[in-house]
Design an enzyme around this catalytic site. Structure first.
Site, mmCIF file in Angstrom:
data_model
loop_
_atom_site.group_PDB
_atom_site.id
_atom_site.type_symbol
_atom_site.label_atom_id
_atom_site.label_comp_id
_atom_site.label_asym_id
_atom_site.label_seq_id
_atom_site.Cartn_x
_atom_site.Cartn_y
_atom_site.Cartn_z
ATOM 1 N N LYS A 52 -97.164 -43.106 44.012
ATOM 2 C CA LYS A 52 -97.973 -41.888 43.863
ATOM 3 C C LYS A 52 -99.400 -42.241 43.434
ATOM 4 O O LYS A 52 -100.376 -41.725 43.982
ATOM 5 C CB LYS A 52 -97.300 -40.946 42.843
ATOM 6 C CG LYS A 52 -95.992 -40.347 43.374
ATOM 7 C CD LYS A 52 -95.157 -39.657 42.308
ATOM 8 C CE LYS A 52 -93.796 -39.254 42.873
ATOM 9 N NZ LYS A 52 -92.871 -38.701 41.875
ATOM 10 N N GLN A 96 -92.501 -38.071 35.475
ATOM 11 C CA GLN A 96 -91.448 -38.648 36.321
ATOM 12 C C GLN A 96 -90.091 -38.474 35.634
ATOM 13 O O GLN A 96 -89.921 -38.859 34.484
ATOM 14 C CB GLN A 96 -91.748 -40.137 36.574
ATOM 15 C CG GLN A 96 -90.829 -40.780 37.588
ATOM 16 C CD GLN A 96 -90.976 -40.206 39.004
ATOM 17 O OE1 GLN A 96 -92.078 -39.964 39.473
ATOM 18 N NE2 GLN A 96 -89.851 -39.969 39.661
ATOM 19 N N ASP A 119 -95.647 -30.636 40.485
ATOM 20 C CA ASP A 119 -94.266 -30.909 40.905
ATOM 21 C C ASP A 119 -93.497 -29.609 41.145
ATOM 22 O O ASP A 119 -92.389 -29.625 41.678
ATOM 23 C CB ASP A 119 -93.534 -31.734 39.826
ATOM 24 C CG ASP A 119 -93.375 -33.194 40.231
ATOM 25 O OD1 ASP A 119 -93.487 -33.482 41.438
ATOM 26 O OD2 ASP A 119 -93.121 -34.028 39.346
#
Ligand code: NAD
Length: 295
Positions: A52, A96, A119
């Site tokens: 990412k 994450q 997200d």
């Protein structure tokens, strides 16, 4: 059978975003800035976060990676998220997952400012997505929709069987596929660990989305001729012949299933790169002040 090439499609999306970022810069506007938080040393999580961050650099975004030991206290982590929330230079925040057991994931997600929740896991964004309002859509389901759109796959009226009901993949995919959009307009069956007649349902599917986390779970005898198969699974199987000591396997037994399909995503190189492309799109929208994308 046609391969749905996630690398190719994500590459095209990244090129478009790079042009848009160059435009923003030329106009003296803000460069999109993604902050990623990684807790602990989980090998898969490290790989995902590294890709990412690398993708941000490739297309001209700024990125900040905050790494913490897995002993970090919940309060310390929440304090850092609040600092990112308040920092006007940060447009998108991703934490994450999974997090260590002593940290309440729900609390962490709820602490992220919904306008920076690229997200798409914050209940505010989930609620808006379910209501069909502009929202940040979770990156993996959004990536799957972008892939279907790119290949011009007609999903209208098709029966989609989604296997797996997680908040990050199965449930949002089932909602997106059922909406009155293009792609969308599917009749959706959402299967999970308590589904009794899974094989029977899969055999009725025009589209199968496998998001189970079990290597090669979907076999050739579960898929009807001509089906479209989206394999979300990323499973690490021990393999002494590989330098890393493992190989990646999807949730679909590719060799058996692929010859039966009209379209199929490979693992790796299918949904994985699309997830990153979708995250980058969400971050762009956050940076230009669009509270989520419109689809
Ligand atoms: P999860 O463990 O949260 O959910 C798995 C789901 O599968 C559950 O809802 C469960 O009910 C269902 N399930 C388990 N066993 C089943 C069975 N025998 N029959 C039917 N359903 C069953 O997993 P997740 O986070 O949704 O991830 C699923 C897979 O996708 C994993 O391999 C993960 O690594 C991968 N993943 C890939 C990406 C990507 O970018 N490609 C992103 C997220 C997750």
């Amino acid at each position: 059978m046609q391969i749905l090439d996630g690398k190719l499609v994500s590459g095209a999306i990244k090129e478009q975003l790079a042009l848009k970022v160059a435009e923003l810069k030329a106009q003296g506007k803000k460069t999109p800035h993604l902050a990623a938080i990684l807790v602990g040393n989980n090998g898969a999580s490290e790989t995902y976060v590294a890709s990412k961050v690398k993708s941000c650099a490739e297309i001209g975004y700024n990125s900040t990676l905050l790494r913490f030991e897995d002993t970090i206290s919940e309060k310390h982590l929440l304090d850092h998220i609040n600092m990112l929330n308040e920092n006007p230079d940060i447009d998108g925040i991703l934490v994450q997952l999974p997090l260590p057991k002593h940290i309440n994931e729900e609390l962490v997600i709820n602490t992220i400012d919904p306008s920076k929740d690229v997200d798409g896991f914050h209940p505010m964004n989930v609620g808006k997505m379910v209501s069909g309002l502009p929202a940040f859509i979770p990156a993996t389901p959004y990536g799957i929709m972008l892939m279907l759109e790119h290949y011009g796959i007609d999903t209208k009226g098709k029966h989609a069987v989604v296997i797996g009901r997680s908040h990050i993949v199965g449930t949002p995919v089932s909602i997106l596929l059922s909406r009155n959009t293009n792609p969308g307009n599917c009749t959706v069956t959402l299967c999970h660990s308590h589904t009794k007649n899974l094989k029977e349902l899969c055999l009725q599917a025009d589209i199968v989305v496998a998001a189970i986390g079990r290597p090669e779970f979907v076999t050739g005898d579960m898929v009807k001729e001509g089906a479209i198969v989206i394999d979300v699974g990323i499973n690490r199987l021990p393999d002494a012949s590989k330098k890393s000591g493992f190989r990646l396997a999807g949730d679909v037994k590719f060799d058996e299933v692929a010859p039966r399909c009209s379209y199929i995503t490979p693992v790796p190189g299918g949904v994985g790169p699309m997830t990153i492309a979708a995250l980058l799109k969400n971050t762009y929208h956050a940076a230009i002040g669009q509270k989520g994308n419109q689809n």
